[in-house]
Design a protein around this motif. Structure first.
Motif, PDB file in Angstrom:
ATOM      1  N   TYR A 148       0.832  -1.205   0.000  1.00 21.69           N
ATOM      2  CA  TYR A 148       0.000   0.000   0.000  1.00 21.69           C
ATOM      3  C   TYR A 148       0.869   1.258   0.000  1.00 21.69           C
ATOM      4  N   ARG A 149       0.416   2.272  -0.725  1.00 19.89           N
ATOM      5  CA  ARG A 149       0.996   3.610  -0.618  1.00 19.89           C
ATOM      6  C   ARG A 149       0.450   4.257   0.651  1.00 19.89           C
ATOM      7  N   THR A 150       1.297   4.956   1.396  1.00 24.12           N
ATOM      8  CA  THR A 150       0.885   5.587   2.644  1.00 24.12           C
ATOM      9  C   THR A 150       0.936   7.110   2.521  1.00 24.12           C
ATOM     10  N   CYS A 151       0.545   7.784   3.599  1.00 23.51           N
ATOM     11  CA  CYS A 151       0.649   9.253   3.660  1.00 23.51           C
ATOM     12  C   CYS A 151       1.986   9.695   4.248  1.00 23.51           C
ATOM     13  N   ILE A 152       2.883   8.752   4.504  1.00 17.84           N
ATOM     14  CA  ILE A 152       4.196   9.067   5.061  1.00 17.84           C
ATOM     15  C   ILE A 152       5.146   9.423   3.921  1.00 17.84           C
TER      16      ILE A 152
END
Length: 266
Positions: A148-152
Motif C-alpha cells: 500500500y501507498r501511505t501518507c508518510i
C-alpha cells in the motif's frame, strides 16, 4: 518449478536459469525461502547519483544490497552467474514516468549507461518468521504480499521523492510482538515494522484494495502489521519521471545466492 519449493544457494543458479528461459514469470514469494531476494531498479547513469542518495536517506524502504557500474549486467556480489537483463521473472519498463511494458527479458533495451540497484526485500525475513511458527497468510494461500501507498513522505534527493510504500501481514497480537523482535534483526531487508494496527493512521483507506500485490483477509483477532517496502522507489520514480527506468514487477524479485541468515545483524 513450484512456489513454496525450498531452494539452497547451490541451486540458485538453476532457479535463475528457469527464470531466464521464461519458465517462471510470476511472483517469487515462497519460491526460494532460504535465499535473499532483491528489488531491482535500473536507471541511466545521469540519474543514478540522485537515486543513490535517495536510498541512503531512506534506508528502511530502500536498503541497498548492491549497485553496479554503468553498463554492467552481472552482479558478482550477489551471484556468480547473474544476468540482470534476464534473471527477473517480470520487469516493468517506464518512460518519463509512464509504464510502457512488462517484459520477461530486457536484453534488447540494455545500454552501456544503465546502472542497476538491488534493494533488500521483506521476503528475506519471512522465512525467519515461518521458522518461528508464525503463519503468513499470503504464503499459505500462494499469494503475493499486499502492498500500500501511505501518507508518510520519504526524504527527497534530487528529483526523487514520494510516499512510503508498505507491505502488510495480518498477525495475532502475540505473533506481532514476536515479529517485531525477529525482523529487527534484519535491517538490510527493512527491519522492524513501521506501524501496527489502524491503517487509516498511515493513510490507507481500504485494506481489501492494495495498491500492489494481492489482498488477504484480516481476521477479527488479528492486527495488520506494516513493514517498509522496496516498492517505495517505484513511487519515487513516477514523480522523478526519468527518461527510462526498468524495475521488477511487484513481487517478482531477483533471487540471489546469498543466504537470508547472513543478513541477520545478531
Amino acid at each position: 518449478m513450484i512456489a513454496g519449493t525450498k531452494v539452497t544457494s547451490t541451486q540458485a543458479a538453476s532457479v535463475r536459469a528457469e527464470i531466464r528461459r521464461g519458465r517462471w514469470s510470476g511472483h517469487t514469494s515462497g519460491l526460494a525461502p532460504d535465499l535473499v531476494q532483491g528489488n531491482v531498479v535500473i536507471l541511466p547513469a545521469r540519474a543514478a547519483n540522485d537515486f543513490l542518495r535517495y536510498c541512503q536517506r531512506n534506508p528502511k524502504p530502500c536498503p541497498l544490497l548492491a549497485v553496479s557500474e554503468p553498463g554492467e549486467f552481472s552482479l558478482a556480489a550477489l551471484g556468480s552467474d547473474i544476468d540482470i537483463r534476464s534473471d527477473v521473472p517480470r520487469y516493468r519498463v517506464w518512460r518519463q514516468g509512464e509504464l510502457e511494458s512488462e517484459p520477461t527479458d530486457i536484453a534488447d533495451l540494455w545500454r552501456d549507461d544503465l546502472v542497476t540497484f538491488v534493494i533488500g526485500c521483506s521476503f528475506s525475513f519471512e522465512q525467519a518468521l515461518l521458522d518461528d511458527g508464525i503463519v503468513l497468510r499470503h504464503v499459505s494461500e500462494g499469494k503475493n504480499v499486499a502492498m500500500y501507498r501511505t501518507c508518510i513522505a520519504t526524504v527527497p534527493a534530487g528529483d526523487f521523492s514520494g510516499p512510503l510504500v508498505v507491505s502488510m501481514r495480518p498477525l495475532r497480537a502475540a505473533d506481532a510482538i514476536r515479529a517485531v523482535q525477529i525482523t529487527s534483526r534484519f535491517p538490510n531487508v527493512h527491519g522492524a515494522p513501521i506501524h501496527l494496527g489502524d491503517p487509516a493512521l498511515i493513510g490507507i483507506e481500504r485494506l481489501a484494495a492494495p495498491d500492489y500485490g494481492d489482498p488477504v483477509e484480516v481476521l477479527a483477532d488479528e492486527l495488520p502489521v506494516f513493514w517498509a517496502c522496496g516498492v517505495t522507489p517505484q513511487a519515487a520514480l513516477l514523480k522523478a519521471r526519468p527518461e527510462i527506468c526498468i524495475t521488477h514487477a511487484p513481487g517478482a524479485m531477483l533471487i540471489t545466492d546469498l543466504s537470508n541468515r547472513r543478513l541477520a545483524s545478531f
